[in-house]
Write a protein that holds these residues in place. Structure first.
Motif, PDB file in Angstrom:
ATOM      1  N   GLN A 113       0.884  -1.120  -0.075  1.00  0.00           N
ATOM      2  CA  GLN A 113      -0.038  -0.038   0.165  1.00  0.00           C
ATOM      3  C   GLN A 113       0.887   1.351   0.021  1.00  0.00           C
ATOM      4  O   GLN A 113       0.597   2.466  -0.631  1.00  0.00           O
ATOM      5  N   HIS A 130       1.074   4.414  -2.648  1.00  0.00           N
ATOM      6  CA  HIS A 130       0.974   5.772  -2.470  1.00  0.00           C
ATOM      7  C   HIS A 130       2.062   6.524  -2.855  1.00  0.00           C
ATOM      8  O   HIS A 130       1.802   7.762  -3.209  1.00  0.00           O
ATOM      9  N   VAL A 172      -8.070   9.319  -0.758  1.00  0.00           N
ATOM     10  CA  VAL A 172      -7.080   8.569  -1.350  1.00  0.00           C
ATOM     11  C   VAL A 172      -7.315   7.119  -0.949  1.00  0.00           C
ATOM     12  O   VAL A 172      -6.939   6.098  -1.648  1.00  0.00           O
ATOM     13  N   THR A 210      -7.620   3.231  -3.311  1.00  0.00           N
ATOM     14  CA  THR A 210      -6.469   2.247  -3.007  1.00  0.00           C
ATOM     15  C   THR A 210      -7.158   0.840  -3.444  1.00  0.00           C
ATOM     16  O   THR A 210      -7.950   0.578  -2.729  1.00  0.00           O
ATOM     17  N   TRP A 216       0.368  11.597   3.198  1.00  0.00           N
ATOM     18  CA  TRP A 216      -1.238  11.964   3.191  1.00  0.00           C
ATOM     19  C   TRP A 216      -1.821  11.913   4.370  1.00  0.00           C
ATOM     20  O   TRP A 216      -1.560  11.630   5.377  1.00  0.00           O
TER      21      TRP A 216
END
Length: 316
Positions: free
Chosen positions: A51, A55, A107, A111, A213
């Motif tokens: 992940q 990102h 965001v 994902t 983020w």
């Protein structure tokens, strides 16, 4: 029961395995890459979670104008003429599909599932690392692992023929099965080259470590964060719970000790307060949590240091 022949058979197979791995570990001469390593590729080679690599790719694209990230909201920008790497094209396609025509979205909501990231995104990033000379395949093809797996039949058969279904035979069966499956599942393997090890060494920090983020789903407005060690009622240790809304790291230099290091922080929001509260965490915990995770922590209120992670939930 004479186990001399089984021991010899297993020793020969282990010797063949060791020789194959030793030969495959030799560096193969290759022209150095003419391109800087993209941040997502470096993150993957450093062992970061899938992940986080995804990102990192989003932020890399944002820095080049393909997307806009404001707080925890992402917006697609108009297409550019700049060529994209295969994994970057994959990221943009998945983001566009998850937006479903909306102008922007959190965001977290964009994902992809972990299975998609592991099965499609990671292989593309790995291939980019190979193309840039930062990594390589251990085996040029599947012949060697197939031969090693097939060769397990010899020591297994010798052991069974000698010991039958006694404990040596059962152990030989289990070892043969596990070793064979492991060789086949590992495929052609994936190794870092000298250049790859250099850019991912322990003395190299990820690019833009403060580029993180945030999460506003808990009701936090993304503005005020109380510093670690803020006055708080309670004993020397107390439990706190809430959503991780932001995390960041800061490079620090100790001029007296002539040393440098990095401090890691997370901001926690309880879902009702106007401000989020920050805490000092260890590097391992910093990498284990992401904005949007719900956690329960044991902390020292006076110093703002996290003693232990008591609970951790992720719903995305």
């Amino acid at each position: 029961m004479d186990l001399a022949w089984p021991v010899i058979a297993w020793a020969l197979w282990v010797a063949a395995l060791a020789a194959a791995f030793k030969v495959s570990s030799r560096e193969r001469p290759r022209e150095a890459s003419r391109y800087d390593a993209p941040v997502p590729v470096v993150e993957l080679l450093r062992g970061m979670r899938t992940q986080e690599v995804f990102h990192a790719a989003l932020f890399d694209l944002a820095g080049r104008g393909w997307v806009t990230v404001e707080g925890d909201r992402l917006t697609l920008a108009p297409p550019r003429r700049e060529p994209l790497l295969p994994y970057e094209r994959w990221v943009l396609d998945r983001v566009a599909a998850r937006l479903r025509g909306r102008p922007q979205a959190p965001v977290m909501a964009l994902t992809p599932e972990g299975t998609d990231l592991d099965g499609e995104f990671v292989p593309l990033v790995r291939q980019t690392a190979i193309d840039l000379g930062l990594a390589r395949r251990r085996w040029p093809n599947m012949i060697v692992p197939l031969l090693l797996a097939a060769a397990l039949v010899v020591p297994w058969y010798v052991t069974i023929a000698t010991a039958g279904l006694s404990w040596p035979g059962m152990i030989a069966t289990m070892v043969s099965f596990v070793a064979g499956v492991s060789l086949l599942m590992a495929g052609r393997g994936f190794l870092l080259t000298g250049t790859g090890r250099e850019i991912t060494g322990p003395d190299r920090e990820p690019a833009n470590p403060r580029q993180e983020w945030i999460y506003t789903g808990s009701g936090w407005h993304g503005v005020e964060i109380e510093p670690p060690g803020s006055p708080a009622p309670g004993s020397e240790r107390q439990e706190v719970a809430g959503h991780i809304v932001k995390r960041w790291s800061v490079a620090e230099v100790d001029t007296d000790a002539m040393s440098s290091g990095r401090s890691y922080y997370v901001a926690l929001h309880d879902g009702s307060s106007e401000k989020a509260r920050s805490y000092v965490v260890k590097e391992t915990l910093y990498h284990d949590v992401l904005p949007g995770d719900f956690v329960r922590l044991l902390v020292k209120p006076r110093t703002g240091k996290v003693v232990r992670l008591l609970a951790h939930e992720r719903h995305w």
